[in-house]
Write a protein that holds these residues in place. Sequence first.
Motif, short mmCIF file in Angstrom:
data_model
loop_
_atom_site.label_atom_id
_atom_site.label_comp_id
_atom_site.label_asym_id
_atom_site.label_seq_id
_atom_site.Cartn_x
_atom_site.Cartn_y
_atom_site.Cartn_z
N GLY A 99 -0.10 5.81 3.01
CA GLY A 99 1.09 4.61 2.72
C GLY A 99 1.95 4.66 3.69
O GLY A 99 2.89 3.81 3.77
N THR A 118 -3.48 -2.05 5.63
CA THR A 118 -3.23 -2.40 4.13
C THR A 118 -4.61 -1.69 3.39
O THR A 118 -4.79 -1.60 2.30
CB THR A 118 -2.99 -3.33 3.84
OG1 THR A 118 -1.99 -3.63 3.94
CG2 THR A 118 -3.18 -3.72 2.28
N ILE A 128 -6.01 1.68 3.81
CA ILE A 128 -5.44 2.91 2.25
C ILE A 128 -5.99 2.59 2.00
O ILE A 128 -6.16 3.50 -0.06
CB ILE A 128 -3.71 2.30 2.42
CG1 ILE A 128 -3.21 2.99 3.49
CG2 ILE A 128 -3.55 3.48 1.10
CD1 ILE A 128 -1.96 2.88 4.01
N TYR A 129 -6.75 0.87 1.21
CA TYR A 129 -6.72 0.96 -0.35
C TYR A 129 -8.28 1.31 -0.68
O TYR A 129 -8.65 2.21 -1.56
CB TYR A 129 -6.94 -0.65 -0.60
CG TYR A 129 -8.25 -1.34 -1.56
CD1 TYR A 129 -8.31 -1.48 -2.79
CD2 TYR A 129 -9.69 -1.57 -1.26
CE1 TYR A 129 -8.87 -1.90 -3.58
CE2 TYR A 129 -10.02 -1.91 -1.82
CZ TYR A 129 -9.92 -1.86 -3.15
OH TYR A 129 -10.63 -2.88 -3.80
N VAL A 138 1.09 -1.30 0.20
CA VAL A 138 0.20 -0.08 0.35
C VAL A 138 0.89 1.51 -0.41
O VAL A 138 0.35 2.15 -0.58
CB VAL A 138 -0.90 0.27 1.01
CG1 VAL A 138 -2.03 -0.77 0.88
CG2 VAL A 138 -0.01 -0.03 2.43
N GLY A 139 1.84 1.31 0.70
CA GLY A 139 3.13 2.66 -0.10
C GLY A 139 3.39 2.42 -0.85
O GLY A 139 3.39 4.02 -1.18
N PHE A 147 -4.77 -8.99 2.60
CA PHE A 147 -5.80 -7.89 1.53
C PHE A 147 -7.01 -8.55 1.27
O PHE A 147 -7.80 -7.81 1.52
CB PHE A 147 -5.05 -7.17 0.88
CG PHE A 147 -6.39 -6.14 -0.40
CD1 PHE A 147 -6.48 -5.12 0.21
CD2 PHE A 147 -6.53 -6.53 -1.86
CE1 PHE A 147 -7.39 -4.09 -0.64
CE2 PHE A 147 -6.71 -6.06 -2.93
CZ PHE A 147 -7.76 -4.70 -2.13
N SER A 158 -7.90 5.38 -0.75
CA SER A 158 -7.48 5.96 -2.77
C SER A 158 -8.06 5.50 -3.58
O SER A 158 -7.63 6.57 -4.89
CB SER A 158 -5.32 5.49 -2.12
OG SER A 158 -5.33 4.07 -1.68
N LEU A 159 -8.26 4.44 -3.56
CA LEU A 159 -9.11 3.67 -5.14
C LEU A 159 -10.48 3.32 -4.44
O LEU A 159 -11.02 3.18 -5.67
CB LEU A 159 -8.47 2.22 -5.47
CG LEU A 159 -7.23 1.76 -5.90
CD1 LEU A 159 -5.98 0.77 -6.18
CD2 LEU A 159 -6.73 3.36 -6.30
N LEU A 175 1.41 1.94 -3.76
CA LEU A 175 -0.20 1.49 -4.78
C LEU A 175 -0.26 2.18 -5.61
O LEU A 175 -0.53 2.44 -6.75
CB LEU A 175 -0.83 1.65 -3.23
CG LEU A 175 -2.76 1.28 -3.95
CD1 LEU A 175 -2.57 0.38 -4.77
CD2 LEU A 175 -3.35 0.76 -2.75
N VAL A 176 0.06 3.85 -5.20
CA VAL A 176 -1.10 4.64 -5.25
C VAL A 176 0.30 5.41 -6.53
O VAL A 176 -0.36 5.18 -7.96
CB VAL A 176 -1.01 5.98 -4.56
CG1 VAL A 176 -2.12 7.30 -5.35
CG2 VAL A 176 -2.05 5.81 -3.52
N ALA A 208 -2.30 -11.59 -4.62
CA ALA A 208 -4.06 -10.95 -4.74
C ALA A 208 -4.05 -9.45 -3.87
O ALA A 208 -5.25 -9.52 -3.56
CB ALA A 208 -4.54 -12.38 -3.86
N PHE A 209 -3.59 -9.15 -4.20
CA PHE A 209 -3.57 -7.65 -3.80
C PHE A 209 -3.09 -6.72 -5.16
O PHE A 209 -4.01 -6.30 -5.88
CB PHE A 209 -2.39 -7.05 -3.06
CG PHE A 209 -2.15 -6.14 -2.42
CD1 PHE A 209 -3.13 -5.25 -1.53
CD2 PHE A 209 -1.36 -4.51 -3.63
CE1 PHE A 209 -3.04 -3.89 -1.74
CE2 PHE A 209 -1.26 -3.64 -3.18
CZ PHE A 209 -2.23 -3.06 -2.18
N GLY A 214 -4.89 8.94 0.52
CA GLY A 214 -4.33 7.30 0.63
C GLY A 214 -2.29 7.57 0.84
O GLY A 214 -2.60 6.48 1.33
N SER A 215 -1.55 8.34 0.19
CA SER A 215 -0.92 8.46 0.28
C SER A 215 0.35 9.25 1.38
O SER A 215 1.02 7.85 1.72
CB SER A 215 -0.80 9.48 -0.35
OG SER A 215 0.13 9.70 -1.96
#
Lengths: 276, 338, 290
Positions: free
Chosen positions: C266, C246, C249-250, A121-122, C227, C253-254, A124-125, A212-213, C262-263
């Motif tokens: 993160g 996790t 944040i998902y 997640v760190g 996740f 952000s999404l 992710l974006v 699965a991420f 989200g960042s």
Amino acid sequence: MNKQNSQASKLIYTLLAWIIGGLIFFPIFWTLLTSFKTEAEAISASPSLFMFDWTLQNYIDVLARSPYFDHFWNSVVISFGSSLVGLLIAVPAAWSMAFVQNKRTKNLLMWMLSTKMLPPVGVLVPIYLLFRDFGLLDTQLGLVIVMTLINLPIMVWMLYTYFKEIPNEILEAARMDGASIGEEIFHVLLPIALPGIASTLLLNIILAWNEAFWTLILTAANAAPLTAFIASYSSPEGLFYAKLSAASAMAIAPILILGWFSQKQLVRGLSFGAVK
Amino acid sequence: MGSINLKQVTKSFGDVNVIKPLDLAIKNGEFIVFVGPSGCGKSTLLRMIAGLEDTTSGTIEIDGQDATNMPPAQRGLAMVFQSYALYPHMSVRANIAFPLKRAKVDPKVIDEKIAAAAKILNLTDYLDRKPGQLSGGQRQRVAIGRAIVRQPSAFLFDEPLSNLDASLRVNMRLEISELHKSLATTMIYVTHDQVEAMTMADRIAVFNGGIIEQVGTPMELYQKPINRFVAGFIGSPKMNFIDVSPKHGDPTHSLGVRPEHLKVTTEKGLWRGTVGVVEHLGSETFLHVNVEGVGTLTIKDHGDCTLQYGDTVNLTAPKNKILHFDANGQTIASLSWQ
Amino acid sequence: MATTQSRTLARVMLLPSVTLLLAWMIVPLCMTLYFSFLDYNLLIPGDNEFVGLLNYEFFLTDPAFVESFFNTLLLVGGVLLITLTCGIALAILLDQAIWGRNYVRIMVLAPFFVMPTVSALVWKNMFMNPVNGLFAHLANWFGVAPIDFFAEMPLLSIVLIVSWQWLPFAALILLTAIQSLDREQLEAAELDGAGPFSKFYYLVLPHLSRAITAVILIETIFLLSIFAEILVTTSGGPGYASTNITYLIYTQSLLQFDVGGGSAGGIVAVIIANIVAIFLMRLIGKNLES
Ligand SMILES: Nc1ncnc2c1ncn2[C@@H]1O[C@H](COP(=O)(O)OP(=O)(O)OP(=O)(O)O)[C@@H](O)[C@H]1O
Ligand SMILES: [Mg+2]
């Protein structure tokens, strides 16, 4: 301890082990069984073990509902592709660390392993945005890249531990015998380390197959592997147990079979080289 | 072909100087043995000659050519490792063929060479086995076979026999000596074993702490060691050392007598002591005699010696067999072996 | 060993791995760090103003963060506890002389091959479903009220599912380790009159310490970023009861398209992972390389 006594205790231990092993295995067994039942039987309040009308209808339905073979192929490409590419990059690195050690080697290895601790997640974006901008979203290539990178530290680490068991003198002998570095690696190191390499490859294929991420986040219709295929069954709740089971069986069967056939290498690889 | 010249070579690992500046000229066809206590740099020097280890300074010449920075393969040397270092996944045949294949030798020639080597080394029946299916001695022979097919200008051996049991070691020792006689190729041989060093060597180099104390034929080193270290290192059982208080005009600080030169005598000898442990080996007997003010002296007597624990004995030795060492442990030539 | 040539070669051969991992770590991480200072929402086009630490303030003061932080710890700790204790017990059992050990081992190993999405779905629907699940049937049969697992104990349910997936891993590593235990040592201890408990405590457990370390290290790496199991079972709910960092944040952000927030999350996750990592690296540095 006399003989009778030890036979008795063997019997008890055997029973216990089979019961516990059976319990651990039961969910998989039950899923396989349910996949051959009708939906009505699947949710029956008094489920029967074998006495039901066996049917293949669920498999037919699942295949009709979604392009299973496309997902399967995506899984194959992603897991095998990333493991092979990873091997290509990891072998030279592991060779360096195992056979040309210096003071920094251990730190380097620890650093590599620590990148594995970087929570997905760190990043992710940015990864999502980068993939979007480079057109890698929902492509096999994109996922191969990501899988290679996230499994690279584990690969290097495992190969390193296997290589380190090979005496340096054998490689030195090859060098004395006039082998180039390529010949040294291909004719001597890799054949000797073959069991370790097989374990490494196998474990990474399994990890990538089951990841699965990123597979869920970075794919949509085109590159979605089986993890995403099966996740699509999370919405229609309740009534579709048999079809869910069939889909599940189809998702895990390939890797289950691969895993069972290569049990020995796998158990060796499972410890990631940490325990001999 | 096969002369090796070391000129002022040194080696350091970080700040540790493992090889101090060292000169050594190895003649073509010579069998030279490196001996010395553990950790004195024998293997390191051998590996430097092989090209497996960098030379920190100085030059290594092989056949008159500067080889200091040559990669191992180009030096034309062959090495036999203590652990044999066979390729475990290859048959004996493939092991021996490996260097030839790397040199792109014609397959027909390879077969001939393997057959010839196998014959010399008694390996003909084992050519299709894997190293794991061979005994230690056979493995050692494969390692040697792999070395000889290349026709190197010199062989390097690093304690090749130390993993074998005693009787096999004697056989292999003879085989290697014979090989040297028939090939007449330079051999550099590292060992811990006194007997190997004495019996096989044309010359022995005694190492100590990264320098060579003395180089010479086995008999030279035995009879005329230049200092206490060499005197103590060559010969078994070890030479007895007796400290003496320096007298005016006599620089002697200590004396050295080999056990085989000490004699039990009924007359008044040089020393007098009581017998401690008696070791009967059959062909000979080792007596450990406690001499007051001197310590324990070891005496090598004949096999039918009847002395027992607690007996009092007089000991003597021929004058010309007693070595005199000065304050620095150097042998005083004028007082010794005259 | 090594000559200058081989050292140079070694450096060249290390280069691809190091560059790739460095790029994989540094580039996105810097981007995350940069985004975390922006007011950046994918749904609200604008010039993504610099807002300083505002995102962090929002993220850290959000009650959801505190809850998911503790959920993360509970999830990791719970699974570690269950897999290690059951794993040790199972390893000892499988180490005994039993008939058909290989078959038992295959059965025990099987869950490791099951992808998280599948195991979560199977457990959720076929076992833990309060109406049609096998557990509900069982409860009815015994005449007790079925448990609605994901409503009543969402986090624990997820811990159980994940433990099932990771138990094979722990058990088999520990089994391998136990099998390498010196039998003579055990027999000697027996002769000295050691009972089963003291044998376990003084011989088996210390012998296993290296394997246990490996299990903790490897599981933690994977468990910190659980996740899929959450996504397909509870979607983090009810409320935030089963949301870990996790997942939080998902969603930010999404799902809410709040890239800035989200960042920031993160970066916080990275910091937490680093704290854990430092701790773990100490542990393995001591235990693994010796
Ligand atoms: N790669 C290395 N890094 C640092 N020091 C080393 C290295 N290799 C060897 N040494 C040191 O160099 C010294 C000489 O080692 P070497 O192996 O040459 O000894 P040796 O004479 O062969 O001993 P032995 O008879 O035990 O084989 C030793 O003190 C050893 O610790
Ligand atoms: Mg040595």
